[in-house]
Design a protein around this motif. Structure first.
Motif, PDB file in Angstrom:
ATOM      1  N   ASN A 235     -29.185  -8.366  40.562  1.00  0.00           N
ATOM      2  CA  ASN A 235     -28.366  -9.506  40.936  1.00  0.00           C
ATOM      3  C   ASN A 235     -27.552  -9.915  39.710  1.00  0.00           C
ATOM      4  OD1 ASN A 235     -27.410 -12.206  41.313  1.00  0.00           O
ATOM      5  ND2 ASN A 235     -28.879 -12.493  42.967  1.00  0.00           N
ATOM      6  N   PHE A 236     -26.233  -9.713  39.789  1.00  0.00           N
ATOM      7  CA  PHE A 236     -25.362  -9.978  38.649  1.00  0.00           C
ATOM      8  C   PHE A 236     -25.355 -11.462  38.268  1.00  0.00           C
ATOM      9  CE2 PHE A 236     -23.124  -6.421  40.999  1.00  0.00           C
ATOM     10  CZ  PHE A 236     -23.725  -5.423  40.249  1.00  0.00           C
ATOM     11  N   TYR A 237     -25.517 -12.335  39.271  1.00  0.00           N
ATOM     12  CA  TYR A 237     -25.457 -13.771  39.017  1.00  0.00           C
ATOM     13  C   TYR A 237     -26.746 -14.265  38.365  1.00  0.00           C
ATOM     14  CZ  TYR A 237     -21.741 -12.882  42.308  1.00  0.00           C
ATOM     15  OH  TYR A 237     -20.647 -12.353  42.913  1.00  0.00           O
ATOM     16  N   THR A 238     -27.860 -13.649  38.715  1.00  0.00           N
ATOM     17  CA  THR A 238     -29.110 -13.967  38.026  1.00  0.00           C
ATOM     18  C   THR A 238     -28.987 -13.614  36.549  1.00  0.00           C
ATOM     19  OG1 THR A 238     -30.313 -13.394  40.049  1.00  0.00           O
ATOM     20  CG2 THR A 238     -31.614 -13.633  38.055  1.00  0.00           C
ATOM     21  N   ARG A 239     -28.430 -12.460  36.270  1.00  0.00           N
ATOM     22  CA  ARG A 239     -28.257 -12.027  34.882  1.00  0.00           C
ATOM     23  C   ARG A 239     -27.307 -12.958  34.132  1.00  0.00           C
ATOM     24  NH1 ARG A 239     -27.235  -5.590  36.066  1.00  0.00           N
ATOM     25  NH2 ARG A 239     -29.312  -5.114  36.908  1.00  0.00           N
ATOM     26  N   LEU A 240     -26.268 -13.425  34.827  1.00  0.00           N
ATOM     27  CA  LEU A 240     -25.324 -14.337  34.185  1.00  0.00           C
ATOM     28  C   LEU A 240     -26.034 -15.639  33.795  1.00  0.00           C
ATOM     29  CD1 LEU A 240     -22.375 -14.973  33.387  1.00  0.00           C
ATOM     30  CD2 LEU A 240     -22.075 -15.948  35.673  1.00  0.00           C
ATOM     31  N   ALA A 241     -26.828 -16.193  34.712  1.00  0.00           N
ATOM     32  CA  ALA A 241     -27.576 -17.412  34.407  1.00  0.00           C
ATOM     33  C   ALA A 241     -28.532 -17.187  33.230  1.00  0.00           C
ATOM     34  CB  ALA A 241     -28.350 -17.884  35.637  1.00  0.00           C
ATOM     35  N   GLU A 242     -29.108 -15.999  33.167  1.00  0.00           N
ATOM     36  CA  GLU A 242     -29.981 -15.669  32.040  1.00  0.00           C
ATOM     37  C   GLU A 242     -29.199 -15.686  30.730  1.00  0.00           C
ATOM     38  OE1 GLU A 242     -31.465 -11.888  33.200  1.00  0.00           O
ATOM     39  OE2 GLU A 242     -32.984 -12.694  34.585  1.00  0.00           O
TER      40      GLU A 242
ATOM     41  N   ALA B 215     -32.870 -18.466  31.772  1.00  0.00           N
ATOM     42  CA  ALA B 215     -33.665 -17.342  32.257  1.00  0.00           C
ATOM     43  C   ALA B 215     -34.835 -17.790  33.122  1.00  0.00           C
ATOM     44  CB  ALA B 215     -34.165 -16.505  31.073  1.00  0.00           C
ATOM     45  N   GLU B 216     -35.560 -18.791  32.663  1.00  0.00           N
ATOM     46  CA  GLU B 216     -36.739 -19.246  33.405  1.00  0.00           C
ATOM     47  C   GLU B 216     -36.335 -19.841  34.754  1.00  0.00           C
ATOM     48  OE1 GLU B 216     -40.553 -22.307  32.905  1.00  0.00           O
ATOM     49  OE2 GLU B 216     -39.278 -21.814  31.172  1.00  0.00           O
ATOM     50  N   ALA B 217     -35.312 -20.674  34.736  1.00  0.00           N
ATOM     51  CA  ALA B 217     -34.847 -21.276  35.985  1.00  0.00           C
ATOM     52  C   ALA B 217     -34.299 -20.216  36.934  1.00  0.00           C
ATOM     53  CB  ALA B 217     -33.770 -22.319  35.688  1.00  0.00           C
ATOM     54  N   ALA B 218     -33.568 -19.242  36.409  1.00  0.00           N
ATOM     55  CA  ALA B 218     -33.005 -18.191  37.241  1.00  0.00           C
ATOM     56  C   ALA B 218     -34.097 -17.388  37.929  1.00  0.00           C
ATOM     57  CB  ALA B 218     -32.117 -17.272  36.407  1.00  0.00           C
ATOM     58  N   ALA B 219     -35.158 -17.061  37.192  1.00  0.00           N
ATOM     59  CA  ALA B 219     -36.264 -16.309  37.779  1.00  0.00           C
ATOM     60  C   ALA B 219     -36.931 -17.112  38.889  1.00  0.00           C
ATOM     61  CB  ALA B 219     -37.276 -15.943  36.700  1.00  0.00           C
ATOM     62  N   THR B 220     -37.114 -18.398  38.662  1.00  0.00           N
ATOM     63  CA  THR B 220     -37.734 -19.265  39.670  1.00  0.00           C
ATOM     64  C   THR B 220     -36.869 -19.356  40.913  1.00  0.00           C
ATOM     65  OG1 THR B 220     -38.829 -20.589  37.974  1.00  0.00           O
ATOM     66  CG2 THR B 220     -38.562 -21.600  40.140  1.00  0.00           C
ATOM     67  N   ILE B 221     -35.573 -19.568  40.728  1.00  0.00           N
ATOM     68  CA  ILE B 221     -34.642 -19.667  41.858  1.00  0.00           C
ATOM     69  C   ILE B 221     -34.675 -18.385  42.681  1.00  0.00           C
ATOM     70  CG2 ILE B 221     -32.210 -19.843  42.500  1.00  0.00           C
ATOM     71  CD1 ILE B 221     -31.877 -21.545  39.881  1.00  0.00           C
ATOM     72  N   GLN B 222     -34.633 -17.237  42.009  1.00  0.00           N
ATOM     73  CA  GLN B 222     -34.610 -15.972  42.733  1.00  0.00           C
ATOM     74  C   GLN B 222     -35.918 -15.726  43.480  1.00  0.00           C
ATOM     75  OE1 GLN B 222     -34.541 -12.067  40.648  1.00  0.00           O
ATOM     76  NE2 GLN B 222     -32.659 -11.709  41.808  1.00  0.00           N
ATOM     77  N   ASP B 223     -37.041 -15.976  42.824  1.00  0.00           N
ATOM     78  CA  ASP B 223     -38.334 -15.764  43.484  1.00  0.00           C
ATOM     79  C   ASP B 223     -38.468 -16.630  44.731  1.00  0.00           C
ATOM     80  OD1 ASP B 223     -39.093 -13.924  41.585  1.00  0.00           O
ATOM     81  OD2 ASP B 223     -40.292 -15.328  40.404  1.00  0.00           O
ATOM     82  N   LEU B 224     -38.077 -17.888  44.616  1.00  0.00           N
ATOM     83  CA  LEU B 224     -38.180 -18.796  45.752  1.00  0.00           C
ATOM     84  C   LEU B 224     -37.213 -18.400  46.867  1.00  0.00           C
ATOM     85  CD1 LEU B 224     -38.446 -22.185  43.826  1.00  0.00           C
ATOM     86  CD2 LEU B 224     -40.248 -21.145  45.222  1.00  0.00           C
ATOM     87  N   TYR B 225     -35.999 -18.044  46.490  1.00  0.00           N
ATOM     88  CA  TYR B 225     -34.990 -17.713  47.497  1.00  0.00           C
ATOM     89  C   TYR B 225     -35.381 -16.466  48.272  1.00  0.00           C
ATOM     90  CZ  TYR B 225     -30.345 -18.249  49.519  1.00  0.00           C
ATOM     91  OH  TYR B 225     -29.314 -18.481  50.395  1.00  0.00           O
ATOM     92  N   LEU B 226     -35.818 -15.443  47.551  1.00  0.00           N
ATOM     93  CA  LEU B 226     -36.184 -14.188  48.212  1.00  0.00           C
ATOM     94  C   LEU B 226     -37.468 -14.329  49.020  1.00  0.00           C
ATOM     95  CD1 LEU B 226     -35.301 -11.573  45.433  1.00  0.00           C
ATOM     96  CD2 LEU B 226     -33.947 -12.267  47.429  1.00  0.00           C
ATOM     97  N   ALA B 227     -38.255 -15.351  48.714  1.00  0.00           N
ATOM     98  CA  ALA B 227     -39.474 -15.616  49.488  1.00  0.00           C
ATOM     99  C   ALA B 227     -39.187 -16.482  50.711  1.00  0.00           C
ATOM    100  CB  ALA B 227     -40.514 -16.292  48.602  1.00  0.00           C
TER     101      ALA B 227
END
Length: 339
Positions: free
Chosen positions: A256-263, A268-280
């Protein structure tokens, strides 16, 4: 710094009216986009018929969706109809859309982009029949199943301009450098003036160095969401679903290019949390996890004074066209007054 307007996918009638308001406000350009629903060209043609001065930009036309020849023919046609107002914004999209929607291999996006632009420019210049033999495109085609009857062709119509400006939408470092090297402009999304110097500027410098310097008129056309209101927190909350969608859901885990951009922006920590929650499937929780600070960096939210301060930050870091993602006519009028 000039102003542009980015249109949404929904409610074409509303967006056409907003584009007309942008022209009344003296905006430079209007931009349409596509994902896997409405296309970018049809509404732009409609808007072109309802306006007289606005430049007509695609942000973006997806490269996997069209052959370079189809894109060149579309641009030539629209440029003829509009009196030379087209700005061609291109992008690779992502693996999920390229392969899942268009049935095209993701392949090597940097190589594809370089070849694609070369072919489009060759067609629009009409200096010679098209012949290109690269890693992604073989024209005339000579691979499996070829009849051997293909021959180099030249565009039949005569475009009003052989040098239609071509922009690249890019997020990753190598793609940003490529935009500086081969394109006439760059279309960044979720652009942070505070992070520009450390994340994007070195990549642009690398690309400009490869072409012998930054060309005159090269356009940094940053997209920025805008919400005008006295309630700053309400404006942030209004935009958080958009950021959660992109950071959390616009791509697979690890791609996910946008996750990497946020990192790269330090989240980084917030991006990982957002992605995990969204994909779940926990979208509301993902939205609630978007930091206020991230919204403040990449958007214009609040009253006139607050927005004026943030607009100055975009101008000072070198943005030449500020492309507004806004639904409020008053936002267009405010920014026209400020810029």
């Amino acid at each position: 710094m000039r102003l542009g307007l980015q249109l949404g996918y929904d409610d074409p009638g509303f967006w056409v009216g907003l584009a007309e308001e942008a022209e009344r406000c003296g905006f430079h350009s209007v931009w349409t986009s596509e994902a896997y629903g409405s296309d970018a060209v049809s509404p732009l043609a409609w808007i072109g018929g309802r306006t007289r001065e606005l430049r007509l930009g695609t942000a973006i036309m997806q490269m996997p969706a069209r052959t370079p020849a189809t894109t060149a023919a579309t641009v030539a046609t629209l440029d003829l109809l509009s009196g030379g107002r087209v700005l061609l914004g291109l992008g690779t999209s992502g693996p999920q859309v390229a392969e899942g929607w268009h049935g095209q291999a993701w392949g090597k996006p940097l190589t594809r982009t370089r070849e694609y632009l070369q072919i489009v420019r060759t067609i629009l210049r009409r200096e010679e029949p098209l012949e290109h033999h690269g890693e992604h495109y073989d024209i005339p085609y000579s691979g499996p199943g070829a009849t051997g009857l293909g021959k180099p062709l030249k565009l039949i119509v005569h475009p009003p301009r052989a040098d239609v400006p071509i922009y690249l939408a890019a997020i990753g470092p190598k793609n940003v450098a490529l935009a500086a090297e081969i394109a006439d402009g760059w279309l960044p999304i979720f652009f942070s003036p505070e992070r520009f110097g450390e994340t994007h500027e070195p990549m642009l410098a690398e690309g400009f160095a490869r072409r012998g310097g930054r060309p005159d008129g090269w356009d940094l056309a940053a997209h920025v969401p805008v919400v005008v209101t006295d309630d700053v927190q309400a404006a942030r909350d209004f935009l958080k679903p958009l950021l959660a969608l992109y950071v959390g859901g616009m791509g697979a885990k690890g791609q996910n290019f946008y996750t990497r951009l946020a990192e790269r922006y330090g989240y980084a920590e917030a991006a990982a949390t957002i992605q995990d929650l969204y994909l779940a499937g926990k979208k509301n929780e993902a939205i609630a996890s978007v930091p206020d600070a991230l919204v403040d960096e990449v958007a214009l939210v609040g009253d006139r004074e607050r927005i004026a301060d943030r607009v100055a930050a975009f101008s000072e870091c070198g943005v030449t066209t500020l492309v507004l993602q806004a639904r409020q006519p008053e936002a267009l009028r405010l920014l026209a007054d400020l810029v």
